[in-house]
Design an enzyme around this catalytic site. Structure first.
Site, short mmCIF file in Angstrom:
data_model
loop_
_atom_site.label_atom_id
_atom_site.label_comp_id
_atom_site.label_asym_id
_atom_site.label_seq_id
_atom_site.Cartn_x
_atom_site.Cartn_y
_atom_site.Cartn_z
N LYS A 161 0.84 -1.19 0.00
CA LYS A 161 0.00 0.00 0.00
C LYS A 161 0.89 1.25 0.00
O LYS A 161 1.88 1.32 0.74
CB LYS A 161 -0.92 -0.01 1.23
N ASP A 188 -0.19 -0.50 -4.56
CA ASP A 188 -1.58 -0.03 -4.60
C ASP A 188 -1.66 1.34 -3.95
O ASP A 188 -1.47 1.47 -2.74
CB ASP A 188 -2.51 -1.02 -3.88
N GLU A 214 -1.55 -0.07 -8.85
CA GLU A 214 -3.00 -0.14 -8.80
C GLU A 214 -3.59 1.22 -8.40
O GLU A 214 -3.10 1.87 -7.48
CB GLU A 214 -3.38 -1.21 -7.76
N ASP A 239 -8.81 -0.29 -9.98
CA ASP A 239 -9.59 -0.93 -8.90
C ASP A 239 -10.83 -0.09 -8.62
O ASP A 239 -11.91 -0.38 -9.14
CB ASP A 239 -8.71 -1.11 -7.65
N LYS A 263 -13.64 -6.95 -7.62
CA LYS A 263 -13.98 -7.32 -6.23
C LYS A 263 -15.46 -7.61 -6.15
O LYS A 263 -16.28 -6.80 -6.62
CB LYS A 263 -13.62 -6.19 -5.26
MG MG Z 1 -6.90 -1.68 -4.52
#
Ligand code: MG
Length: 356
Positions: A161, A188, A214, A239, A263
């Site tokens: 992250k 991400d 991402e 995303d 997702k």
């Molecule tokens: Mg993500």
């Protein structure tokens, strides 16, 4: 067979460690488990894992949405999945997690009725799914140590992250690469950058062998995403910019991403996820299946989805690891780090005592 009722219950558990991304922090595991019951006694389990920053939902709104939706679904055949999704969309727009919970439970019922595990019901023929593991934003030294520990425990792919502080992000990747020299690394940024900043970061990340970045820019900025994708030396993944099959189509048309992260909680479940996957595949865009803070029920569904479709080339289905030994739900798969091994039981194969 007819849907006779839908039960929804909230589950809250404190996390051992706060999970931090550029959008904010999560201190508790919060989810809604769902049980769809049929008039023939067959039932299925689903899970909603709302993440307000991304889907705009909370457990309370999920339970509310499900109470509206369930009235419209009572009496329908669980196999009428197309009509059920159209009905859910007429009752309420968005609410992806609420719809995903019901969708997962219906796929559990359908595959139980067919007497096969869900991944086979979806057309899959292999049952092993390798997942990456996510390192959340923290002190760079701690992130570096985590990379070492995760690599030593068997994870070959790490998702890092970023999108907060520039210097900290770069210090973290430097330490992570040193500590995990052979790992497949993904970044991400969770919408953390403006397009120009994203490009600057992509160029800085290049020497670390990062495989993808991402959601570098805000979810709404598809032109910005396309700009970054055109100039970035590293492949770009969408995303938060992709919730629906229509979003996937727009992304494909603008050539805004190299990979799409599907997702279940964003798109409303397996049915829509397969549609997104087909749109992406038609445009030559491979997909990853990711997760919110999901436990075994939703992860088993996500892994079955990965196992069923060759255009899904990556799995980011790691959130359940935090929740192991909490006994929220059991079964569905065995985890042999880093591989999720789906079981032979029919349906999702997951059990929970929450509704007893
Ligand atoms: Mg993500």
């Amino acid at each position: 067979m007819k849907i006779a009722g839908i039960e929804a219950k909230k589950v809250v558990l404190p996390l051992a460690k706060e999970f931090r991304i550029s959008l904010g922090a999560v201190a508790n595991f919060e989810a809604v488990f769902v049980k769809v019951i049929t008039d023939e006694g067959l039932f299925g389990y689903g899970e909603a894992s709302p993440f307000a920053y991304v889907t705009g939902e909370t457990c309370e709104t999920v339970i509310d949405a499900i109470s509206y939706i369930s009235k419209a679904l009572t009496g329908l055949d669980p196999f009428s999945i197309e009509a059920i999704h159209r009905t859910m969309d007429r009752v309420t727009a968005r609410n992806g997690s609420a719809k995903a919970a019901i969708d997962i439970a219906l796929y559990d019922i359908m595959s139980k009725a067919a007497g096969v595990p869900l991944y086979k019901f979806l057309g899959g023929s292999q049952s092993n799914v390798e997942t990456d593991m996510t390192i959340s934003i923290d002190d760079p030294q701690i992130m570096g140590q985590e990379a070492k520990d995760l690599s030593n425990s068997g994870f070959r792919m790490l998702k890092i992250k970023a999108g907060g502080n520039r210097e900290a992000d770069l210090e973290a990747i430097d330490l992570i690469r040193k500590n995990a020299p052979n790992a497949h690394l993904k970044i991400d940024a969770n919408q953390g950058w403006k397009p120009a900043q994203a490009l600057e970061m992509a160029r800085a990340y290049e020497k670390y062998g990062v495989q993808s970045i991402e959601q570098p820019v805000p979810a709404w900025d598809l032109d910005g995403l396309a700009y970054v994708r055109r100039h970035s030396p590293i492949p770009i993944m969408a995303d938060e910019s992709c919730f629906t099959p229509q979003d996937a189509f727009k992304i494909a048309k603008l050539e805004a991403a190299d990979i799409i992260n599907i997702k279940l909680m964003k798109c409303g479940g397996i049915y829509r996820a397969l549609q997104i996957c087909s749109v992406a595949e038609s445009a030559g865009i491979p997909c990853m299946v990711g997760c919110m803070m999901e436990s075994r029920i939703a992860i088993a569904a996500g892994a079955a989805l990965v196992a069923s479709h060759p255009n899904i080339i990556l799995a980011d289905l790691d959130s359940f690891v935090e929740l192991e030994n909490k006994n929220l739900a059991t079964g569905g798969f065995e985890f042999d780090t880093p591989v999720i091994k789906l079981g032979d039981a029919s349906g999702l194969g997951v059990e929970t005592r929450l509704f007893e």
